[in-house]
Design a protein around this motif. Structure first.
Motif, short mmCIF file in Angstrom:
data_model
loop_
_atom_site.label_atom_id
_atom_site.label_comp_id
_atom_site.label_asym_id
_atom_site.label_seq_id
_atom_site.Cartn_x
_atom_site.Cartn_y
_atom_site.Cartn_z
N MET A 1 0.85 -1.20 0.00
CA MET A 1 0.00 0.00 0.00
C MET A 1 0.88 1.25 0.00
O MET A 1 1.85 1.34 0.77
N ASP A 2 0.57 2.21 -0.87
CA ASP A 2 1.31 3.46 -0.90
C ASP A 2 0.67 4.43 0.09
O ASP A 2 -0.35 5.05 -0.19
N TYR A 3 1.30 4.53 1.25
CA TYR A 3 0.70 5.34 2.32
C TYR A 3 0.71 6.83 1.99
O TYR A 3 -0.18 7.56 2.43
N SER A 4 1.69 7.30 1.24
CA SER A 4 1.73 8.73 0.92
C SER A 4 0.54 9.13 0.04
O SER A 4 -0.06 10.19 0.23
N ILE A 5 0.17 8.27 -0.90
CA ILE A 5 -1.01 8.53 -1.73
C ILE A 5 -2.27 8.48 -0.87
O ILE A 5 -3.16 9.32 -0.99
N ALA A 6 -2.32 7.51 0.03
CA ALA A 6 -3.49 7.38 0.91
C ALA A 6 -3.64 8.60 1.81
O ALA A 6 -4.76 9.08 2.05
N ARG A 7 -2.51 9.14 2.29
CA ARG A 7 -2.57 10.33 3.14
C ARG A 7 -3.11 11.52 2.36
O ARG A 7 -3.96 12.27 2.86
N ARG A 8 -2.59 11.73 1.17
CA ARG A 8 -3.05 12.88 0.37
C ARG A 8 -4.53 12.75 0.03
O ARG A 8 -5.28 13.74 0.06
N ARG A 9 -4.97 11.53 -0.27
CA ARG A 9 -6.39 11.31 -0.55
C ARG A 9 -7.23 11.59 0.70
O ARG A 9 -8.29 12.23 0.61
N MET A 10 -6.76 11.13 1.86
CA MET A 10 -7.48 11.38 3.12
C MET A 10 -7.64 12.88 3.36
O MET A 10 -8.74 13.36 3.71
N VAL A 11 -6.56 13.62 3.19
CA VAL A 11 -6.60 15.06 3.44
C VAL A 11 -7.55 15.75 2.46
O VAL A 11 -8.35 16.60 2.84
N ALA A 12 -7.48 15.37 1.20
CA ALA A 12 -8.34 15.99 0.19
C ALA A 12 -9.82 15.69 0.45
O ALA A 12 -10.67 16.58 0.39
N GLN A 13 -10.12 14.43 0.75
CA GLN A 13 -11.52 14.00 0.85
C GLN A 13 -12.15 14.32 2.21
O GLN A 13 -13.34 14.64 2.28
N HIS A 14 -11.37 14.23 3.28
CA HIS A 14 -11.95 14.32 4.62
C HIS A 14 -11.53 15.55 5.41
O HIS A 14 -12.13 15.84 6.45
N ILE A 15 -10.52 16.27 4.94
CA ILE A 15 -10.04 17.44 5.67
C ILE A 15 -10.36 18.72 4.89
O ILE A 15 -11.15 19.56 5.33
N VAL A 28 1.06 19.39 7.03
CA VAL A 28 1.52 18.47 8.09
C VAL A 28 0.72 17.17 8.05
O VAL A 28 1.29 16.07 8.17
N MET A 29 -0.59 17.25 7.86
CA MET A 29 -1.40 16.04 7.86
C MET A 29 -1.15 15.19 6.62
O MET A 29 -1.40 13.99 6.62
N GLU A 30 -0.63 15.81 5.56
CA GLU A 30 -0.21 15.04 4.39
C GLU A 30 1.13 14.33 4.63
O GLU A 30 1.47 13.40 3.91
N GLU A 31 1.86 14.78 5.65
CA GLU A 31 3.20 14.25 5.89
C GLU A 31 3.28 13.28 7.07
O GLU A 31 4.08 12.33 7.04
N VAL A 32 2.52 13.49 8.14
CA VAL A 32 2.65 12.65 9.34
C VAL A 32 2.10 11.25 9.06
O VAL A 32 0.94 11.09 8.65
N PRO A 33 2.89 10.20 9.29
CA PRO A 33 2.49 8.82 8.95
C PRO A 33 1.54 8.22 9.98
O PRO A 33 1.95 7.50 10.89
N ARG A 34 0.25 8.48 9.82
CA ARG A 34 -0.74 8.02 10.80
C ARG A 34 -0.72 6.50 10.96
O ARG A 34 -1.01 5.98 12.04
N HIS A 35 -0.34 5.77 9.91
CA HIS A 35 -0.36 4.30 9.99
C HIS A 35 0.62 3.77 11.04
O HIS A 35 0.43 2.67 11.56
N LEU A 36 1.66 4.54 11.36
CA LEU A 36 2.61 4.09 12.38
C LEU A 36 2.01 4.13 13.79
O LEU A 36 2.52 3.48 14.70
#
Length: 214
Positions: A1-15, A28-36
């Protein structure tokens, strides 16, 4: 899974799509690795917009709520922020990239230790964690420019108000154990506070001397 793409999608869709405008926070929310900050078995769900269990009957807040609470603090780079409820460490990680110092209090030692390891791994050395009753704040490090409380309180503890600088802001969920209202309290003068309601929310209970009993 590409987490960086998932983060950007999360921020665009939900933030961003839900009204968050702070450009620094968005970055920052596009950069911080929430999955960790979640268990390995749940990492595939890390960039969905809901809370996830982290053990000890605690949760990592949904990304949108993290964004709302952080934006409401109206942070500046040199700020010192108190976080009550370290939990997974994710909220502290977001704050750490926006302010000078984060002082985070967690009552559950196992969660505090795990959060410390992850924060060290991603370089958030400006987060200071104490295992203690967070309902009394962190008097030795007060006053704070901002205070963020990531658990629902039956009322606003006086200690939080006392530990704010004039002009500082407190973000806290207040209500019963099942449903709260997210509030922002601004200390506008030494003995004067303005209170605003932001939105309905639901958090785990704030446990301690000035919160709910165990």
């Amino acid at each position: 899974m590409d987490y960086s793409i998932a983060r950007r999608r999360m921020v665009a869709q939900h933030i961003v799509s839900r009204g968050i405008h702070d450009a620094d926070l968005i970055h920052v929310m596009e950069e911080v690795p929430r999955h960790l900050f979640v268990e390995e078995a749940l990492q595939s769900q890390a960039y969905t917009d809901y809370a996830l269990p982290i053990g000890e009957k605690q949760t990592i807040s949904q990304p949108y709520m993290v964004a709302v609470m952080t934006e409401a603090l109206q942070l500046k780079r040199g700020d010192r922020v108190l976080e009550v409820g370290t939990g997974s460490g994710y909220q502290a990680a977001v704050l750490s990239r926006l302010v000078a110092h984060v002082y985070s209090v967690e009552r559950i030692a196992t969660l505090a230790r795990r959060a410390r390891r992850i924060l060290d791994k991603i370089g958030s050395s400006n987060v200071h964690i104490q295992v203690a009753d967070g309902t009394t704040g962190w008097r030795d490090q007060a006053p704070f420019d901002g205070i963020i409380v990531t658990a629902g309180a039956p009322q606003i503890p006086q200690d939080y108000l006392d530990q704010l600088v004039v002009g500082g802001r407190l973000i806290i969920p207040v209500g019963d154990s099942g449903q709260q209202v997210l509030k922002r309290v601004t200390r506008v003068a030494e003995q004067q506070f303005d209170e605003e309601e932001i939105l309905p929310c639901r958090f785990v209970p704030l446990i301690g001397e000035h919160g709910w009993s165990q």
